[in-house]
Design a protein around this motif. Structure first.
Motif, PDB file in Angstrom:
ATOM      1  N   ALA A 133       0.877   4.081  -2.844  1.00  0.00           N
ATOM      2  CA  ALA A 133       0.517   5.454  -2.506  1.00  0.00           C
ATOM      3  C   ALA A 133       1.640   6.408  -2.901  1.00  0.00           C
ATOM      4  O   ALA A 133       1.391   7.497  -3.430  1.00  0.00           O
ATOM      5  CB  ALA A 133       0.214   5.564  -1.020  1.00  0.00           C
ATOM      6  N   LEU A 149      -7.703   2.436  -2.067  1.00  0.00           N
ATOM      7  CA  LEU A 149      -7.411   3.218  -0.864  1.00  0.00           C
ATOM      8  C   LEU A 149      -6.135   4.033  -1.025  1.00  0.00           C
ATOM      9  O   LEU A 149      -6.067   5.195  -0.602  1.00  0.00           O
ATOM     10  CB  LEU A 149      -7.302   2.290   0.344  1.00  0.00           C
ATOM     11  N   ALA A 150      -5.144   3.432  -1.644  1.00  0.00           N
ATOM     12  CA  ALA A 150      -3.884   4.154  -1.833  1.00  0.00           C
ATOM     13  C   ALA A 150      -4.104   5.351  -2.760  1.00  0.00           C
ATOM     14  O   ALA A 150      -3.583   6.447  -2.530  1.00  0.00           O
ATOM     15  CB  ALA A 150      -2.824   3.220  -2.402  1.00  0.00           C
ATOM     16  N   PRO A 186       0.824  -1.212   0.000  1.00  0.00           N
ATOM     17  CA  PRO A 186       0.000   0.000   0.000  1.00  0.00           C
ATOM     18  C   PRO A 186       0.853   1.255   0.000  1.00  0.00           C
ATOM     19  O   PRO A 186       0.570   2.210  -0.734  1.00  0.00           O
ATOM     20  CB  PRO A 186      -0.791  -0.125   1.297  1.00  0.00           C
ATOM     21  N   ASP A 187       1.909   1.234   0.792  1.00  0.00           N
ATOM     22  CA  ASP A 187       2.752   2.418   0.884  1.00  0.00           C
ATOM     23  C   ASP A 187       3.454   2.716  -0.432  1.00  0.00           C
ATOM     24  O   ASP A 187       3.536   3.864  -0.865  1.00  0.00           O
ATOM     25  CB  ASP A 187       3.790   2.246   2.004  1.00  0.00           C
ATOM     26  N   SER A 233      -2.476   1.973   6.642  1.00  0.00           N
ATOM     27  CA  SER A 233      -1.676   3.175   6.407  1.00  0.00           C
ATOM     28  C   SER A 233      -2.336   4.092   5.386  1.00  0.00           C
ATOM     29  O   SER A 233      -1.984   5.260   5.287  1.00  0.00           O
ATOM     30  CB  SER A 233      -0.273   2.784   5.937  1.00  0.00           C
ATOM     31  N   GLN A 234      -3.272   3.572   4.629  1.00  0.00           N
ATOM     32  CA  GLN A 234      -3.896   4.393   3.587  1.00  0.00           C
ATOM     33  C   GLN A 234      -5.233   4.971   4.003  1.00  0.00           C
ATOM     34  O   GLN A 234      -5.922   5.593   3.196  1.00  0.00           O
ATOM     35  CB  GLN A 234      -4.050   3.575   2.297  1.00  0.00           C
ATOM     36  N   ALA A 259      -6.003   7.985  -0.901  1.00  0.00           N
ATOM     37  CA  ALA A 259      -5.131   8.637   0.073  1.00  0.00           C
ATOM     38  C   ALA A 259      -4.214   9.640  -0.621  1.00  0.00           C
ATOM     39  O   ALA A 259      -4.055  10.778  -0.167  1.00  0.00           O
ATOM     40  CB  ALA A 259      -4.308   7.585   0.812  1.00  0.00           C
ATOM     41  N   PRO A 312      -1.350  -4.026   6.241  1.00  0.00           N
ATOM     42  CA  PRO A 312      -0.691  -2.747   5.969  1.00  0.00           C
ATOM     43  C   PRO A 312      -1.618  -1.729   5.324  1.00  0.00           C
ATOM     44  O   PRO A 312      -1.240  -0.585   5.141  1.00  0.00           O
ATOM     45  CB  PRO A 312       0.453  -3.139   5.027  1.00  0.00           C
ATOM     46  N   GLY A 365       1.580   3.868   8.781  1.00  0.00           N
ATOM     47  CA  GLY A 365       2.139   4.293   7.497  1.00  0.00           C
ATOM     48  C   GLY A 365       3.074   5.475   7.604  1.00  0.00           C
ATOM     49  O   GLY A 365       3.176   6.144   8.570  1.00  0.00           O
TER      50      GLY A 365
END
Lengths: 345, 345
Positions: A241, A266-267, A237-238, B295-296, A270, B292, B345
């Motif tokens: 993003a 979601l990413a 996800p990070d 984080s978003q 965000a 994870p 995150g």
DNA sequence: CGCAGAATTTAAAACGTTGCAACAAAATTC
DNA sequence: GAATTTTGTTGCAACGTTTTAAATTCTGCG
């Protein structure tokens, strides 16, 4: 009566077997076996008698013995992959599969779809040791070596996703090309000019389909496009993003986003939020949804639904038919995205 | 060694068996079996010879035959539940479990944890038909009838979550009471006065633990609290969001929220966003995180981590030990939330 | 040399099922 | 009424393994 107690003494709480039923009914073990199998050669009356006795003593066939004798395992194996574009994939798919197998006497076995880096070893092992009567796996590749191997060995299997082999094989799939096309068109209808989509790793067939549907629609509508090239759907996800943030920082930035899965959605949301881009204003986002959780994403986005439980159910059904010797022809299911995009929730 | 008889026999491509290895080495089948099992009674030299021959012909023991003979299935069954507070639960837990079983020869079997409404039928069926050597299940209840039944029948099992039975049994659990306490304290430290938490269905043990940790911390700190009573963690995202919206509309509304799982977290965030309440201003939210993806979430929230893959791994390990006859005492693992809350995150 | 006692190895009997070949009894044919 | 088929049923032999009990070979020692 001493003799009574004598005979009942050694009759411990042991599992009833064919022999038990045979002694109970006075028929031979063979007859009982046949009767329970519904063999036409056994008289109707006998069959009823045996069935009754079997039920009475609580007879259940011993899987191990059947398996040893017949070579059939009554097991089907699902190759488990750790990564999926939807968090709930495994649960949904597996729930569907077990549902399809309910009452058939088949058990579902789980094994990681890869040992070390080797995807082939898993499937070879299953064949060689006759660990299952059939296999289901996901994340199919265009020229998936597992498919080739299974075809060559004439071993029953169902893939989630298609391949590009000329020899047909059973599969369940979702028309991701149609989805991508629909998604592009939807964004275009909102006046978006530059579409961005995160693709799966290109070796997966559905990556090709997504790309194809996307590209043809984008070309037709004369839109700009971007594929983030540092990440794919399996990235963290990070990472996703970060990649999206990167793209949003570019001068010619996309204004339409297509998300395949929760993580991407979601990413993306965000990144947009962090960049101060407002949905409906500076950008629009559409996504494919496999879980009701999408309704709680803020800002809200439009989605279409892919039913993974149903997909798992069908995978199970198709495999059973295939094991039963059905021709491949009828064993290919392709789900079209039927309804259009709508706000989730 | 007996004379080399006809090696020209129709040595078809049939699976090598003990007999194959026996003929290959000139030893009796019994000896080969024992040698491969590492039996001390077989001479060291013989063992080596046999091992070499077995490897050469590619011998692999037949599971069905072993199972028939010994009664051991080399299978462990995971009872699958459709609902979980984390979307990725099944995949993570299962990945961990299969990892723990790698190389042991054990296979993982999946079966729905309930047929119709009956949770007992599933486990009874497994015992009666000797479908597995052990069972793992989740969503344990305080006086879970399955636990009672398995204990009574002395059948190996590991629960995810504890029970209130006096007889000890193997389990893996997360200290949810400690989590709830930490969460309350964290919110209190931010000056929050009225804490809200959505509980799991009260029949699950972990619901009691969450409630206990929550209540004792709330009382100590002299805070107000609210448990939404129309929903639980298994309610749909929409229902949860609606319940939260409802609560936010009340005059005395909570200003601190504890979320157990993605669904609760996203629904809570959505409700807060929709009500125009800003995190850090009008309210604070903390959550337990198993993936994870947290984080978003936007707005960002503080979380602590629960490692479900590790949990599954341990469940597998404990069950293996239990099957091997280990005492229950050492087979209880309770994970404490170690690190404090931090922004995801 | 003979022999007790280890040290190895083995034949044979399961485990519960199904497939094959055979058989008895009843039904049909000539 | 004998010959033939049909209809039910049965005993035996696997499937590949482990286990029990017994047989064989190898020691050392008197």
């Amino acid at each position: 009566m001493p003799s009574e107690t004598d005979t009942s003494a050694p009759r411990a709480r042991s599992k009833p077997t064919l022999r038990t039923v045979a002694e109970e009914t006075g028929f031979a073990v063979t007859t009982v076996s046949r009767a329970l199998a519904g063999d036409e050669r056994i008289a109707e009356a006998t069959r009823a008698l045996v069935a009754e006795a079997a039920a009475r003593v609580g007879y259940v066939p011993d899987r191990a013995a059947q398996r040893l004798r017949t070579g059939r395992t009554k097991v089907i194996t699902l190759l488990l992959n750790t990564a999926h574009e939807y968090l709930g994939f495994t649960n949904e798919f597996l729930s569907g599969m077990t549902e399809a197998l309910r009452g058939t006497g088949y058990a579902v076995n789980i094994t990681p779809d890869t040992v070390g880096d080797d995807r082939m070893a898993v499937v070879r092992n299953i064949l060689q040791n006759r660990l299952a009567d059939g296999v289901v796996f996901t994340r199919t590749e265009c020229f998936d070596p597992r498919v080739r191997f299974l075809l060559e060995n004439d071993f029953p299997f169902v893939t989630h996703g298609r391949t590009d082999f000329t020899t047909p094989h059973p599969f369940v799939d979702y028309d991701n090309a149609a989805f991508a096309r629909m998604a592009v068109e939807r964004l275009a209808s909102k006046g978006r000019k530059h579409i961005c989509m995160i693709l799966p790793d290109e070796r997966f067939t559905f990556a090709q389909h997504l790309r194809y549907g996307f590209m043809s629609a984008v070309r037709e509508a004369g839109l700009d496009y971007t594929f983030p090239d540092t990440v794919d759907l399996d990235s963290s996800p990070d990472e996703i993003a970060a990649a999206m943030a990167d793209i949003l920082g570019q001068s010619a930035r996309p204004d339409g986003f297509i998300c395949v899965g929760e993580v991407a959605a979601l990413a993306t949301l965000a990144a947009l939020t962090d960049a101060g881009v407002e949905i409906g204003e500076g950008a629009d986002v559409v996504a494919k949804r496999a879980s009701p959780i999408f309704s709680q994403f803020r800002p809200r986005i439009e989605t279409v639904f892919e039913d993974l439980r149903e997909t798992g159910f069908e995978a199970g059904e198709l495999l059973l038919k295939r094991i039963d010797g059905a021709e491949v022809q009828g064993l290919q299911v392709l789900h079209k995205p039927t309804k259009g995009f709508a706000l989730s929730g």
